[in-house]
Design a protein around this motif. Sequence first.
Motif, short mmCIF file in Angstrom:
data_model
loop_
_atom_site.label_atom_id
_atom_site.label_comp_id
_atom_site.label_asym_id
_atom_site.label_seq_id
_atom_site.Cartn_x
_atom_site.Cartn_y
_atom_site.Cartn_z
N ASN A 84 0.85 -1.18 0.00
CA ASN A 84 0.00 0.00 0.00
C ASN A 84 0.89 1.24 0.00
O ASN A 84 2.02 1.18 0.50
CB ASN A 84 -0.89 -0.03 1.25
N PRO A 89 -1.38 -0.01 6.39
CA PRO A 89 -1.70 -1.20 5.60
C PRO A 89 -0.48 -2.08 5.31
O PRO A 89 -0.55 -3.31 5.43
CB PRO A 89 -2.30 -0.62 4.31
N PRO A 112 -3.68 -6.28 2.91
CA PRO A 112 -4.42 -5.47 3.87
C PRO A 112 -5.82 -5.10 3.40
O PRO A 112 -6.65 -4.67 4.21
CB PRO A 112 -3.54 -4.24 4.05
N THR A 130 -6.87 -0.36 4.80
CA THR A 130 -6.41 0.14 3.51
C THR A 130 -5.92 1.59 3.57
O THR A 130 -5.52 2.15 2.55
CB THR A 130 -7.54 0.03 2.46
N TYR A 167 -6.07 0.96 -2.89
CA TYR A 167 -6.05 2.15 -2.04
C TYR A 167 -7.28 3.00 -2.36
O TYR A 167 -7.21 3.95 -3.15
CB TYR A 167 -4.75 2.94 -2.26
#
Length: 486
Positions: A78, A83, A94, A102, A410
Amino acid sequence: MLKNSSKYIQVFFLGIFTSLSAYAQDYSDNDKPNILFILVDDLGWKDLGVQGSDYYLTPEIDELARNGVRFTDAYAANPVCSPTRASIITGIDPAHEDVNITNWIGAQEYENRSKDKMIQPVIADNLALERTTIAESFSENGYSTYFIGKWHLGETEEFWPENQGFDKNIAGWSKGNPGSFFSPYSNPRLEDGPDGEYLPFRLGREANSLMEEHAKNQPEKPFFMYFSMYNVHTPIEAPEELTRLFEQRRKSLGLESEGEYEIDSGVKIRTNQSDATYAAMIWAMDSVVGKLKDKLSELGLEENTMIVFFSDNGGLSAPGYGVTSNKPLRGGKGWIYEGGIREPLFIKYPPLTDSKKGTTVGLPVISNDFFPTLLDVANIKYEEDQFSGRSIKNVLQGKSFSKRNLYWHYPHYSPQGGKPASAIRSGDWKLIHFYENDTYELYNLMSDPEEKTDLASLKLDLVNELKTELENYLNSIGASFPKAKE
């Protein structure tokens, strides 16, 4: 302050224990190595000498890279911290519904702002206790487990490291930002030192003391130490005498003190490395890594300790602080472009890597891979479907590794200008889905690592293929998505 801290910022190069070389050659899968996992906060892909920086000085980490295996295409799960940290601790993506971290924990103040076009999904505010952690797995298999530094995986004490499998926790709590890098720290898991004590040096001493204590009292047991630095996160602070040295270095190199910038997707992005305070923070971080290596050698543990060096997301290049540049990679922390997710990764474990030391590996790997890899190296059994990642032990031995795709999710707006997006990397190809306008961008990372040329309109069949694979994957893990405002 320089007088008191100079012993922590000197660079030492110790000789190799040649008497132990035979052991490295006689390595057996029954041996259980000590593991020192070093995670740096917000360190960019190009923030090291060995990674191409002409301004920052990192002799200790450069030496680690030369004596280990260096991965050129290593990724955080991420583009922000919590995350990725969850992926390391659990081995799970995650974005999986069982983790659902996230964004960085505590990001609520940046969520659902009036100017945002989409509503961001709600994330978990802790790493659930039901998840098996890497520390719990090692503890159950005869390891002593130590945590030092930044945790940022739980808002309340019940979710802090000592309740997630670590025997000892030094400085790990809810906050991802130390508040100040100088004592007093106001950290419930770290006693204040003398006024003005610099946090990186303090945590380095704590780590070395733990290793000494372990070697003295539990020499028969291996240890797993997760050294999670607060450097080089904000606030950007370093001892003045160190900063002055890098101000002088900046002048000698003819660098612009205020930095250089370009506009990318409407955001001001730094394009050069010239911030003296940030350079001093990196130097301090590097010197601590050197001290850790020295201590392993002093205790006779160097040959039987696996060192992993990694960062949790890309360097902070925009906006506000904008202290570093990830060029030639695009973007930085908070962005799903390469500058936000591609990280420096070095692994050294003499029994496995000595025959390959100094080599670079172009295989794409991701932070989800660390948990199964470390269990594999320690000869601890596990179920492969327990993890989103895969063991890369074979890669360290120069063996083959079957093809797979990597994924990122994301669904948030970042303070650094990033927007809700997901991505897939398949071989050399990377497809990014931006949710605001439901658009796709396609890049060939082999020929275009800077992500300058979007080929989506020229490769419609490939876009559709990767789009389907990305959607199927995210649905299979129960990922949460942003929603358009009504």
